[in-house]
Design an enzyme around this catalytic site. Sequence first.
Site, PDB file in Angstrom:
ATOM      1  CG  ASN A 227      -0.364  -0.095   2.498  1.00 25.70           C
ATOM      2  OD1 ASN A 227       0.695  -0.679   2.663  1.00 25.70           O
ATOM      3  ND2 ASN A 227      -0.993   0.511   3.472  1.00 25.70           N
TER       4      ASN A 227
ATOM      5  CB  SER B  77      -2.803  -9.303   6.131  1.00 26.19           C
ATOM      6  OG  SER B  77      -2.126 -10.495   5.808  1.00 26.19           O
TER       7      SER B  77
ATOM      8  CB  THR C 124       0.822 -12.481   6.194  1.00 25.48           C
ATOM      9  OG1 THR C 124      -0.024 -12.509   5.049  1.00 25.48           O
ATOM     10  CG2 THR C 124       2.240 -12.812   5.765  1.00 25.48           C
TER      11      THR C 124
ATOM     12  CD  GLU D  55       3.854  -1.444  13.446  1.00 23.05           C
ATOM     13  OE1 GLU D  55       2.638  -1.149  13.482  1.00 23.05           O
ATOM     14  OE2 GLU D  55       4.657  -1.119  14.322  1.00 23.05           O
TER      15      GLU D  55
ATOM     16  CB  CYS E 210      -2.541   0.002   8.275  1.00 24.62           C
ATOM     17  SG  CYS E 210      -1.218   1.187   8.587  1.00 24.62           S
TER      18      CYS E 210
ATOM     19  CD  GLU F 137       7.747  -0.524  12.337  1.00 26.18           C
ATOM     20  OE1 GLU F 137       8.405  -1.419  11.789  1.00 26.18           O
ATOM     21  OE2 GLU F 137       6.873   0.130  11.745  1.00 26.18           O
TER      22      GLU F 137
HETATM   23  P1  NAD Z   1       0.183  -9.362   3.152  1.00 26.31           P
HETATM   24  O1  NAD Z   1       0.229  -9.857   4.557  1.00 26.31           O
HETATM   25  O2  NAD Z   1      -0.563 -10.139   2.167  1.00 26.31           O
HETATM   26  O3  NAD Z   1       1.644  -9.189   2.564  1.00 26.31           O
HETATM   27  C1  NAD Z   1       2.627  -8.398   3.196  1.00 26.31           C
HETATM   28  C2  NAD Z   1       3.995  -8.908   2.800  1.00 26.31           C
HETATM   29  O4  NAD Z   1       4.183 -10.201   3.336  1.00 26.31           O
HETATM   30  C3  NAD Z   1       4.222  -9.043   1.297  1.00 26.31           C
HETATM   31  O5  NAD Z   1       5.547  -8.687   0.983  1.00 26.31           O
HETATM   32  C4  NAD Z   1       3.982 -10.513   1.061  1.00 26.31           C
HETATM   33  O6  NAD Z   1       4.629 -10.999  -0.083  1.00 26.31           O
HETATM   34  C5  NAD Z   1       4.574 -11.109   2.323  1.00 26.31           C
HETATM   35  N1  NAD Z   1       4.084 -12.451   2.667  1.00 26.31           N
HETATM   36  C6  NAD Z   1       2.898 -13.024   2.347  1.00 26.31           C
HETATM   37  N2  NAD Z   1       2.850 -14.286   2.826  1.00 26.31           N
HETATM   38  C7  NAD Z   1       4.011 -14.509   3.470  1.00 26.31           C
HETATM   39  C8  NAD Z   1       4.557 -15.627   4.193  1.00 26.31           C
HETATM   40  N3  NAD Z   1       3.879 -16.766   4.318  1.00 26.31           N
HETATM   41  N4  NAD Z   1       5.783 -15.498   4.725  1.00 26.31           N
HETATM   42  C9  NAD Z   1       6.484 -14.345   4.605  1.00 26.31           C
HETATM   43  N5  NAD Z   1       6.028 -13.284   3.944  1.00 26.31           N
HETATM   44  C10 NAD Z   1       4.807 -13.352   3.381  1.00 26.31           C
HETATM   45  O7  NAD Z   1      -0.363  -7.867   3.261  1.00 26.31           O
HETATM   46  P2  NAD Z   1      -0.664  -6.879   2.041  1.00 26.31           P
HETATM   47  O8  NAD Z   1      -1.956  -7.315   1.431  1.00 26.31           O
HETATM   48  O9  NAD Z   1       0.535  -6.711   1.210  1.00 26.31           O
HETATM   49  O10 NAD Z   1      -0.876  -5.508   2.819  1.00 26.31           O
HETATM   50  C11 NAD Z   1      -2.085  -5.087   3.338  1.00 26.31           C
HETATM   51  C12 NAD Z   1      -2.145  -5.338   4.816  1.00 26.31           C
HETATM   52  O11 NAD Z   1      -1.067  -4.671   5.465  1.00 26.31           O
HETATM   53  C13 NAD Z   1      -3.394  -4.786   5.445  1.00 26.31           C
HETATM   54  O12 NAD Z   1      -3.887  -5.702   6.382  1.00 26.31           O
HETATM   55  C14 NAD Z   1      -2.904  -3.530   6.151  1.00 26.31           C
HETATM   56  O13 NAD Z   1      -3.684  -3.099   7.224  1.00 26.31           O
HETATM   57  C15 NAD Z   1      -1.556  -3.938   6.584  1.00 26.31           C
HETATM   58  N6  NAD Z   1      -0.720  -2.776   6.851  1.00 26.31           N
HETATM   59  C16 NAD Z   1      -0.357  -2.489   8.159  1.00 26.31           C
HETATM   60  C17 NAD Z   1       0.402  -1.365   8.450  1.00 26.31           C
HETATM   61  C18 NAD Z   1       0.805  -1.025   9.853  1.00 26.31           C
HETATM   62  O14 NAD Z   1       1.747  -0.264  10.020  1.00 26.31           O
HETATM   63  N7  NAD Z   1       0.163  -1.538  10.878  1.00 26.31           N
HETATM   64  C19 NAD Z   1       0.823  -0.553   7.403  1.00 26.31           C
HETATM   65  C20 NAD Z   1       0.431  -0.859   6.104  1.00 26.31           C
HETATM   66  C21 NAD Z   1      -0.318  -1.989   5.846  1.00 26.31           C
END
Ligand code: NAD
Length: 488
Positions: A156, A233, A236, A254, A288, A469
Amino acid sequence: TMAHSKAFLVLENFIGGEFVPCSSYIDSYNPSTGDVYCKVPDSGKEEVEAAVKAAKDAFPIWSSKSPLERSQILNKLADLIEHDLEAFAQAESKDQGKTITFARTVDIPRAVHNFRFFASSILHHVTECTEMPTMGCMHYTSRAPVGVAGLISPWNLPLYLLTWKIAPAIACGNTVVAKPSEMTSVTAWMMCKLLEKAGLPPGVVNIVFGMGAKAGEALVCHPDVPLISFTGSTLTAQRIMEKSAPHCKRLSLELGGKNPAIIFDDADLSQCIPTTVRSSFANQGEICLCTSRIFVQRGIYNEFLKRFVAEAKKWKTGNPSDPEVNVGALISKEHLEKVRSYVKKAQAEGARVLCGEGVDPLALPPGNQKGYFMLPTVITELKDESCCMQEEIFGPVTCVVAFDTEEEVIKRANGVKYGLAATVWSGNVGRVHRVAHRLQSGLVWTNCWLVRDLNLPFGGMKASGIGREGAKDSYEFFTEVKTITIKH
Ligand code: NAD
């Protein structure tokens, strides 16, 4: 054989200071046109292994540099990214679907600032010392970098969130292997071209591109990576915790949110309404910290709803490179379908869609007909148990409901599994403090949204994460502390 047409941008991994091609590639789409325009390495164990080795080899030299030397390199890198700000912003907008305006004013400036901020803050930490005169002892703490840090970031805010991890990790003297989202890898790859020029020794920052389940998991499972910083997410994160458990890794997580806005009847609506439209729909609602549950006190509910919908309708959806546009494309076709399906579910439950998806016409320029666009959507008449009020949608959808009392709204706002960010709107300073203290939320903004001091802790409660963080928090996460006792 030529596996890829020259029309595609082909990314390579960056390992030990060199660009390294990969044996297979993933298609990456331009969300605003629906076309494949880029090939991203489909890395796996082998590539991760090489990157971890390069990072391990670079650790002794990098960790023994003084904070000042590291700080100068981080500052130089910030200058280099800033010099190319427009090119980075264009690339981020094309790769992610976000508006060029957002990329230019938020994403890339913040990536630059992340390096400057940690270049500065690393110079100002002091450790603790206590004395025990009766024992003839003094104690002090010393901090040292941990080793090879594994950094995994989402799609994002691609460069913004990746540099928010890389900067503190290397400022503290760690070396890193980073895995950006497979859907948004371009700006990370562009940054690799600047690392040597900034004076970063080879192997300090390695970037391995690819899928989460393959490249990401190989990093999480690698025995020589003692620490994982992850943003993404909750689902994950659960997988990452499981996979890193056998190694007892240090984790910073996060995660998602289902952020409430609580609007009392004494709120200044002229401030609150435009800010809450922004907090709901900025970056297509793909932040997020975006608001997705709006609780409005009964006395102002009808007026709020009318003015809020009118304001939301002013937001223009369309070509992300049009400077007039406020809402760009969503990240992918699958994500757009998922976000739309929430609106359908709400309607099936008897909720009312006041504007946006399925209600208003979406007119797109000819070049964007196949893009993943959706209008800002406002839903009302929902029960708190409804999935639109409980689950993270992560798109331009927000729900508005009424409440009567302070006690009631605190309970309802806290009634979800997440606890990342909340906003509270009221002119009553006592109420603002009372409510802020009782919300289960890592961040509470009152009478504003997204005003950040990077010095202070950032992170979520409950399913929104583990750890924080910030200047001090990231320093503590990326270093190992030791208590030393001296008897004199
Ligand atoms: P995601 O969890 O699908 O992917 C995040 C990252 O993890 C990607 O690089 C992905 O390739 C990797 N990943 C996926 N499966 C994995 C595994 N089994 N092992 C290791 N790495 C793996 O999330 P997304 O769809 O890319 O992002 C959206 C989510 O991120 C939303 O839930 C959002 O709220 C969250 N988010 C949180 C913050 C925060 O600071 N709290 C900030 C931005 C986004």
